[in-house]
Design an enzyme around this catalytic site. Sequence first.
Site, mmCIF file in Angstrom:
data_model
loop_
_atom_site.group_PDB
_atom_site.id
_atom_site.type_symbol
_atom_site.label_atom_id
_atom_site.label_comp_id
_atom_site.label_asym_id
_atom_site.label_seq_id
_atom_site.Cartn_x
_atom_site.Cartn_y
_atom_site.Cartn_z
ATOM 1 N N GLY A 119 0.793 -1.220 0.000
ATOM 2 C CA GLY A 119 0.000 0.000 0.000
ATOM 3 C C GLY A 119 0.826 1.270 0.000
ATOM 4 O O GLY A 119 0.472 2.250 -0.676
ATOM 5 N N THR A 120 1.924 1.289 0.738
ATOM 6 C CA THR A 120 2.741 2.506 0.813
ATOM 7 C C THR A 120 3.331 2.857 -0.542
ATOM 8 O O THR A 120 3.300 4.022 -0.971
ATOM 9 C CB THR A 120 3.854 2.340 1.860
ATOM 10 O OG1 THR A 120 3.260 2.268 3.164
ATOM 11 C CG2 THR A 120 4.817 3.516 1.829
ATOM 12 N N ASN B 183 -7.945 3.747 8.435
ATOM 13 C CA ASN B 183 -7.290 2.582 9.023
ATOM 14 C C ASN B 183 -7.386 2.535 10.539
ATOM 15 O O ASN B 183 -7.184 1.482 11.148
ATOM 16 C CB ASN B 183 -5.816 2.550 8.607
ATOM 17 C CG ASN B 183 -5.102 3.857 8.908
ATOM 18 O OD1 ASN B 183 -5.467 4.901 8.364
ATOM 19 N ND2 ASN B 183 -4.100 3.814 9.766
ATOM 20 N N GLN C 11 -7.798 -0.670 3.335
ATOM 21 C CA GLN C 11 -8.642 -1.230 4.397
ATOM 22 C C GLN C 11 -9.993 -1.741 3.900
ATOM 23 O O GLN C 11 -10.706 -2.396 4.658
ATOM 24 C CB GLN C 11 -8.867 -0.175 5.486
ATOM 25 C CG GLN C 11 -7.629 0.195 6.268
ATOM 26 C CD GLN C 11 -7.084 -0.936 7.124
ATOM 27 O OE1 GLN C 11 -7.784 -1.890 7.439
ATOM 28 N NE2 GLN C 11 -5.821 -0.829 7.507
ATOM 29 N N SER D 173 -3.370 -3.567 -0.730
ATOM 30 C CA SER D 173 -2.279 -4.272 -0.059
ATOM 31 C C SER D 173 -2.726 -5.678 0.301
ATOM 32 O O SER D 173 -3.795 -5.865 0.891
ATOM 33 C CB SER D 173 -1.845 -3.524 1.204
ATOM 34 O OG SER D 173 -0.736 -4.165 1.809
ATOM 35 N N ALA D 174 -1.908 -6.677 -0.023
ATOM 36 C CA ALA D 174 -2.307 -8.073 0.146
ATOM 37 C C ALA D 174 -2.474 -8.476 1.607
ATOM 38 O O ALA D 174 -3.369 -9.241 1.952
ATOM 39 C CB ALA D 174 -1.288 -8.996 -0.527
ATOM 40 N N HIS D 175 -1.599 -7.973 2.481
ATOM 41 C CA HIS D 175 -1.591 -8.497 3.845
ATOM 42 C C HIS D 175 -2.759 -7.997 4.691
ATOM 43 O O HIS D 175 -2.917 -8.422 5.838
ATOM 44 C CB HIS D 175 -0.253 -8.226 4.538
ATOM 45 C CG HIS D 175 -0.045 -6.818 4.999
ATOM 46 N ND1 HIS D 175 -0.129 -6.448 6.322
ATOM 47 C CD2 HIS D 175 0.279 -5.696 4.324
ATOM 48 C CE1 HIS D 175 0.131 -5.163 6.440
ATOM 49 N NE2 HIS D 175 0.382 -4.681 5.238
ATOM 50 N N THR E 296 12.492 -7.113 -11.270
ATOM 51 C CA THR E 296 12.032 -8.499 -11.380
ATOM 52 C C THR E 296 10.813 -8.723 -10.499
ATOM 53 O O THR E 296 10.809 -8.378 -9.315
ATOM 54 C CB THR E 296 13.158 -9.462 -10.961
ATOM 55 O OG1 THR E 296 14.290 -9.228 -11.794
ATOM 56 C CG2 THR E 296 12.716 -10.909 -11.100
ATOM 57 N N CYS F 63 1.614 1.718 11.782
ATOM 58 C CA CYS F 63 2.700 2.525 11.231
ATOM 59 C C CYS F 63 3.062 3.700 12.125
ATOM 60 O O CYS F 63 4.059 4.374 11.902
ATOM 61 C CB CYS F 63 2.309 3.035 9.844
ATOM 62 S SG CYS F 63 1.992 1.711 8.677
#
Length: 384
Positions: A69-70, A149, A177, A197-199, A235, A323
Amino acid sequence: MIYLDHSATSPVNPEVLKAMEPFFSQEFGNASTFYSLGRTARQAMEAARENVASLIGASPQEIIFTSGGTESDNMAIKGTAYKWKNKGKHIITSAIEHPAVEETCRYLEKQGFEVTYLPVYEEGIVRIEDVLAAIREDTILITIMHANNEIGTIQPIAEIGEIARKKGIIFHSDAVQTVGKIPVDVKKLNVDLLSISAHKLYGPKGIGALYVKKGVFLEPLIHGGGHERALRPGTENVPGIVGLGKACEIALKNLKKDQEYVTRLRNQLIAGILENLEESYLNGDPDKRLPNNAHLRFNGIEGESLVLHLDAKGIAASTGSACSSKKLEPSHVLMALGLEKVEAHGSLRLSLGTENTPEDIEYTIKSIKEAVTTLRNLSPLWNQ
């Protein structure tokens, strides 16, 4: 442990982990090569791109993979600012953005850009009339998060996006979120750029995506090969990309069911606290909020002490953004609601997930009541 900090991160779904595993060792090819190992990696990567696009109503060609996300926020905001600086140098955002947006805007101010930070008032929501009043001839970007968030309030993104479109202004939303928790359709939201963001949706850390609407152009932040439409050379992180794609596939399949389930748990939690613990309050709008977010404050205590007491009882919670958790200053989000510093310091963020149960919630309610009572008995703020 009862984990109630899903806004910080979520556990990787076992199906996601299983999908990723071959691409660490067996199918380890570089997706930019032409032999079979590389082609297998490329095919997996493009299948993941389709899954991400499907979850948000985009086309696969509009998905750019990032490290999270960042990076997506930085790519959207700086990329727009640098690309269109000759047209104007004014940016509009809100007073409660994630540090990935707020600090990026602060940085651009040092580069000669001007930023308007819109208020959110007691309910924690941007008002349309403030957006309209802030727009200038030299406004090139509006960046407003889909949902906060910390306090979980959902912003009127579709309405803001419609205004931006009519004015010819690029519109970005940090949806880290919301994607995977509530329906997100980039066309209905009228966004040009959207961060993922995946996590936050049971995928791995270190991978995310930026939706870039067809016809929207950005200045790349890094330079190298032509990967990801030359916007994000390097990559590709194939295992991470596969994990993000699988997480999005699962989220789309279970979205309605999971949203309804987690909403019931959230309502159980909020009611159990507010109805049984004096001088406890919900931060932010009670209705226009994420289904998994309960952000509470308690007079007479410190939120950090409450987090430690809950940890001792086997409950993982937080006071706010992961964060910003090491900062001693009160949350800028809570201060934007008009709270006093002492009120802001007495807040607790509980963010639920699909693995939580009604029994977890009952134990959490009981534990919070016990911990708050203990802390208040020790507090000069409560006993004065």
